[in-house]
Design a protein around this motif. Structure first.
Motif, mmCIF file in Angstrom:
data_model
loop_
_atom_site.group_PDB
_atom_site.id
_atom_site.type_symbol
_atom_site.label_atom_id
_atom_site.label_comp_id
_atom_site.label_asym_id
_atom_site.label_seq_id
_atom_site.Cartn_x
_atom_site.Cartn_y
_atom_site.Cartn_z
ATOM 1 N N ARG A 295 1.709 -9.552 -30.550
ATOM 2 C CA ARG A 295 1.602 -10.346 -29.330
ATOM 3 C C ARG A 295 0.158 -10.286 -28.844
ATOM 4 N NH1 ARG A 295 5.600 -11.745 -31.232
ATOM 5 N NH2 ARG A 295 7.689 -11.989 -30.355
ATOM 6 N N HIS B 92 13.404 -13.193 -34.365
ATOM 7 C CA HIS B 92 12.203 -12.601 -33.737
ATOM 8 C C HIS B 92 10.907 -13.230 -34.263
ATOM 9 C CE1 HIS B 92 10.376 -8.443 -32.459
ATOM 10 N NE2 HIS B 92 9.823 -9.460 -31.837
ATOM 11 N N TYR C 18 15.215 -19.692 -25.162
ATOM 12 C CA TYR C 18 14.199 -19.633 -24.086
ATOM 13 C C TYR C 18 13.040 -20.590 -24.394
ATOM 14 C CZ TYR C 18 9.917 -18.091 -21.760
ATOM 15 O OH TYR C 18 8.725 -18.068 -21.082
ATOM 16 N N TYR D 276 11.727 -2.862 -31.697
ATOM 17 C CA TYR D 276 12.562 -3.741 -32.529
ATOM 18 C C TYR D 276 12.039 -3.805 -33.972
ATOM 19 C CZ TYR D 276 14.390 -5.831 -28.146
ATOM 20 O OH TYR D 276 14.968 -6.055 -26.919
ATOM 21 N N ARG E 122 15.428 -8.137 -32.964
ATOM 22 C CA ARG E 122 15.851 -9.299 -32.162
ATOM 23 C C ARG E 122 16.166 -10.436 -33.138
ATOM 24 N NH1 ARG E 122 11.275 -11.321 -28.037
ATOM 25 N NH2 ARG E 122 12.289 -9.939 -26.577
ATOM 26 N N THR F 179 4.419 -21.317 -21.637
ATOM 27 C CA THR F 179 4.258 -20.168 -22.520
ATOM 28 C C THR F 179 3.728 -20.568 -23.893
ATOM 29 O OG1 THR F 179 5.542 -18.509 -23.713
ATOM 30 C CG2 THR F 179 6.727 -20.468 -23.051
ATOM 31 N N ASP F 180 3.116 -19.611 -24.588
ATOM 32 C CA ASP F 180 2.674 -19.864 -25.965
ATOM 33 C C ASP F 180 3.859 -19.918 -26.942
ATOM 34 O OD1 ASP F 180 3.343 -17.156 -25.992
ATOM 35 O OD2 ASP F 180 1.405 -16.453 -26.720
ATOM 36 N N GLU F 181 5.041 -19.442 -26.484
ATOM 37 C CA GLU F 181 6.187 -19.387 -27.407
ATOM 38 C C GLU F 181 6.652 -20.765 -27.852
ATOM 39 O OE1 GLU F 181 9.326 -16.674 -26.670
ATOM 40 O OE2 GLU F 181 8.000 -15.188 -25.773
ATOM 41 N N ASN G 228 1.419 -13.373 -23.638
ATOM 42 C CA ASN G 228 2.170 -12.318 -22.933
ATOM 43 C C ASN G 228 1.356 -11.685 -21.807
ATOM 44 O OD1 ASN G 228 3.453 -12.533 -25.637
ATOM 45 N ND2 ASN G 228 4.775 -10.938 -24.793
ATOM 46 N N TYR H 287 20.538 -2.703 -26.428
ATOM 47 C CA TYR H 287 19.986 -1.585 -27.207
ATOM 48 C C TYR H 287 21.039 -0.690 -27.840
ATOM 49 C CZ TYR H 287 15.778 -3.007 -24.843
ATOM 50 O OH TYR H 287 14.734 -3.748 -24.380
ATOM 51 N N PRO I 143 12.576 1.929 -27.329
ATOM 52 C CA PRO I 143 13.164 1.130 -28.415
ATOM 53 C C PRO I 143 12.201 0.093 -28.976
ATOM 54 C CG PRO I 143 14.012 0.399 -26.281
ATOM 55 C CD PRO I 143 13.030 1.490 -25.993
ATOM 56 N N LYS J 118 11.151 -6.250 -20.026
ATOM 57 C CA LYS J 118 10.085 -6.670 -20.938
ATOM 58 C C LYS J 118 9.407 -5.428 -21.501
ATOM 59 C CE LYS J 118 10.946 -10.903 -19.549
ATOM 60 N NZ LYS J 118 10.301 -11.635 -18.474
ATOM 61 N N LEU J 119 8.747 -5.592 -22.646
ATOM 62 C CA LEU J 119 8.275 -4.439 -23.415
ATOM 63 C C LEU J 119 7.464 -3.419 -22.601
ATOM 64 C CD1 LEU J 119 8.049 -3.147 -26.293
ATOM 65 C CD2 LEU J 119 5.844 -4.304 -26.468
ATOM 66 N N SER K 66 13.242 -16.222 -17.977
ATOM 67 C CA SER K 66 12.041 -15.942 -18.768
ATOM 68 C C SER K 66 12.220 -14.948 -19.913
ATOM 69 C CB SER K 66 10.947 -15.407 -17.834
ATOM 70 O OG SER K 66 11.298 -14.115 -17.374
ATOM 71 N N ASN L 25 3.267 -4.452 -32.049
ATOM 72 C CA ASN L 25 4.070 -3.759 -31.024
ATOM 73 C C ASN L 25 3.989 -2.244 -31.155
ATOM 74 O OD1 ASN L 25 4.873 -6.208 -30.013
ATOM 75 N ND2 ASN L 25 6.848 -6.227 -31.088
HETATM 76 O O1 DAU Z 1 4.385 -15.063 -25.105
HETATM 77 C C1 DAU Z 1 4.723 -15.315 -23.760
HETATM 78 C C2 DAU Z 1 6.110 -14.786 -23.501
HETATM 79 O O2 DAU Z 1 6.005 -13.366 -23.471
HETATM 80 C C3 DAU Z 1 6.739 -15.318 -22.222
HETATM 81 O O3 DAU Z 1 6.935 -16.691 -22.348
HETATM 82 C C4 DAU Z 1 8.069 -14.633 -21.945
HETATM 83 O O4 DAU Z 1 8.569 -15.048 -20.698
HETATM 84 C C5 DAU Z 1 7.866 -13.140 -21.943
HETATM 85 O O5 DAU Z 1 9.103 -12.495 -21.773
HETATM 86 C C6 DAU Z 1 7.210 -12.685 -23.236
HETATM 87 O O6 DAU Z 1 8.100 -12.853 -24.365
HETATM 88 P P1 DAU Z 1 8.203 -11.745 -25.528
HETATM 89 O O7 DAU Z 1 9.502 -11.905 -26.170
HETATM 90 O O8 DAU Z 1 6.995 -11.749 -26.365
HETATM 91 O O9 DAU Z 1 8.125 -10.420 -24.581
HETATM 92 P P2 DAU Z 1 8.953 -9.066 -24.583
HETATM 93 O O10 DAU Z 1 8.281 -8.159 -23.597
HETATM 94 O O11 DAU Z 1 10.408 -9.277 -24.435
HETATM 95 O O12 DAU Z 1 8.674 -8.491 -26.043
HETATM 96 C C7 DAU Z 1 7.357 -8.277 -26.522
HETATM 97 C C8 DAU Z 1 7.466 -7.818 -27.967
HETATM 98 O O13 DAU Z 1 8.044 -6.507 -27.994
HETATM 99 C C9 DAU Z 1 8.379 -8.682 -28.812
HETATM 100 O O14 DAU Z 1 7.869 -8.729 -30.143
HETATM 101 C C10 DAU Z 1 9.710 -7.942 -28.821
HETATM 102 C C11 DAU Z 1 9.285 -6.492 -28.720
HETATM 103 N N1 DAU Z 1 10.199 -5.590 -27.972
HETATM 104 C C12 DAU Z 1 10.612 -5.974 -26.749
HETATM 105 C C13 DAU Z 1 11.440 -5.162 -26.008
HETATM 106 C C14 DAU Z 1 11.922 -5.587 -24.646
HETATM 107 C C15 DAU Z 1 10.551 -4.364 -28.527
HETATM 108 O O15 DAU Z 1 10.137 -3.995 -29.643
HETATM 109 N N2 DAU Z 1 11.368 -3.556 -27.787
HETATM 110 C C16 DAU Z 1 11.832 -3.904 -26.561
HETATM 111 O O16 DAU Z 1 12.585 -3.124 -25.954
#
Ligand code: DAU
Ligand code: NAD
Length: 373
Positions: free
Chosen positions: A239, A314, A175, A232, A311, A149-151, A204, A371, A230, A214-215, A102, A274
């Protein structure tokens, strides 16, 4: 003649007594759903199938161990003979399919497992369920809920309307491409065989039992450890956040009342950049830590915010239009962003014993790779 009240009771009974296989039930959303289903359907047989990858954690299900209506099986959704055996011996009538790789960042580092589990694994489940359904003469009440997922819809510009169920698929990461593939399979199994599949595409999630890659959980834990937060790129990515229990309620409704062959979008209507989200978390943590008698290593937490490299690929913005599930099934999220985040931070403050053991050597290696901090 049966009167309408009796018909209603019969339907209620069918629903309450479902024999449900929950794949990925030791992960974040899956385990929240297992608890939700157990609380709302005490008569139901619950079988959890989970491979216990790095993201699966039996602690998430600890309170259910030993309950008569509950069984945990460690195994891979790609193992056809295991699935065939489970569906038959447990007389499964409903699959709630959460098992997946995921995490977007991990799919960029190593996509293979995403194809194995999300595409081949989902295909194996669908095919096994189809044979099982056929062997029982296509019972009308069988369901295959495919949790997605919405992705899969890709990335929005700032002024684009939110994703609807008819937005064309445009996945951008390994993914989301693998999830898109699995959605197409679930859709095709309805279209071709009339297998009673339903797809949900959710935004999310956040809440208890969320793995700290995850964030939101990562930020909570790093604040408690006094480590950098951190963010990005420029932190302007958006989100749409939904508290996990609200997602579980939506899924329960879809299983009971959703139309087979349909897709339902599920979202919190909580679009946030974010960087703004991280600042809200910092403020909440500054306030709540005192209440919990927790002395934060660095306060205010905002001092820990660190911009890091972006990322690759992204996605800029996700936003879900959930009008369909709201109007057709009457679903509405209960938590606001503020109330849901508060509950979540309280949970991480109260559950150091849950997250501390997750910071293993493998986790630290992964962390270092992503990171470089
Ligand atoms: O939208 C649904 C999706 O949400 C699910 O399908 C995925 O399984 C789930 O992991 C999630 O994906 P994201 O990539 O949106 O979630 P993530 O928590 O990894 O990141 C959320 C946002 O925060 C994204 O724009 C990247 C950013 N981020 C993430 C991490 C881990 C950061 O800025 N810093 C970080 O350390
Ligand atoms: P997670 O990574 O926390 O949990 C996944 C679970 O699946 C783990 O318990 C893992 O052990 C298990 N698993 C992985 N590979 C397996 C395999 N081959 N066989 C059996 N089990 C396996 O994921 P999550 O965040 O709980 O997401 C659950 C589902 O919801 C996924 O399908 C995901 O695409 C979808 N989803 C997640 C979000 C989100 O914000 N987290 C939003 C929308 C949709």
């Amino acid at each position: 003649m049966i009167n309408p009240i009796e018909v209603n009771n019969i339907n209620q009974n069918i629903h309450q007594n479902r024999r449900i296989l929950i794949t990925g039930g030791a992960g974040f959303i899956g385990s929240n759903f297992v608890h939700h289903w157990d609380n709302t359907h005490p008569q139901s047989r619950i079988v959890v199938l989970d491979a216990l990858t790095y993201a699966g954690n039996l602690q998430n299900l600890a309170s259910l161990q030993g309950k008569e209506n509950f069984r945990f099986v460690k195994g891979d959704i790609g193992d056809r003979s295991l699935i065939d055996q489970l569906l038959t011996e447990e007389k499964i009538d409903t699959i709630a399919h959460f098992a997946a790789e995921s995490h977007v960042d991990r799919s960029i580092l190593g996509p293979d497992a995403f194809i194995h589990t999300n595409v081949v694994g989902t295909f194996t489940l669908l095919e096994s369920f189809r044979q099982h359904w056929l062997s029982q003469d296509k019972p009308e009440n069988y369901r295959f809920l495919h949790v997605s997922t919405d992705e899969v819809y890709g990335s929005l510009e700032l002024d684009d309307p939110a994703f609807t169920e008819t937005t064309p698929y445009a996945p951008n990461s390994p993914y989301s491409a693998s999830k898109a593939g699995s959605d197409h399979l679930a859709r095709a199994y309805y279209h071709t065989y009339k297998l009673p599949t339903i797809i949900t595409n959710c935004s999310n999630n956040y809440g208890p039992y969320h793995f700290p890659e995850k964030l939101i959980p990562l930020m909570c834990i790093n604040m408690l450890l006094g480590k950098p937060l951190p963010v990005y790129g420029d932190g302007q990515n958006i989100r749409d956040w939904l508290y996990v229990e609200d997602h579980c309620q939506a899924l329960e409704l879809v299983i009971h009342q959703g139309k087979t062959g349909e897709t339902y979008n599920i979202g919190g209507n909580n679009e946030v950049k974010n960087i703004d989200l991280v600042k809200i978390l910092c403020q909440l943590m500054d306030d709540l830590a005192d209440e919990f008698g927790e002395k934060l290593p660095v306060k205010p937490c905002e001092e820990l915010i660190t911009f890091v490299k972006d990322r690759p690929g992204h996605d800029r913005r996700y936003a879900i239009n959930s009008t369909k599930i709201q109007t057709e099934l009457g679903w509405k999220p209960k938590q606001t962003l503020q109330s849901g985040l508060k509950k979540t931070i309280e949970w991480y403050l109260n559950h150091r014993d849950w997250w501390q053991p997750l910071l293993s050597e493998e986790y630290l290696k992964y962390y270092q790779k992503v990171y470089n901090l």
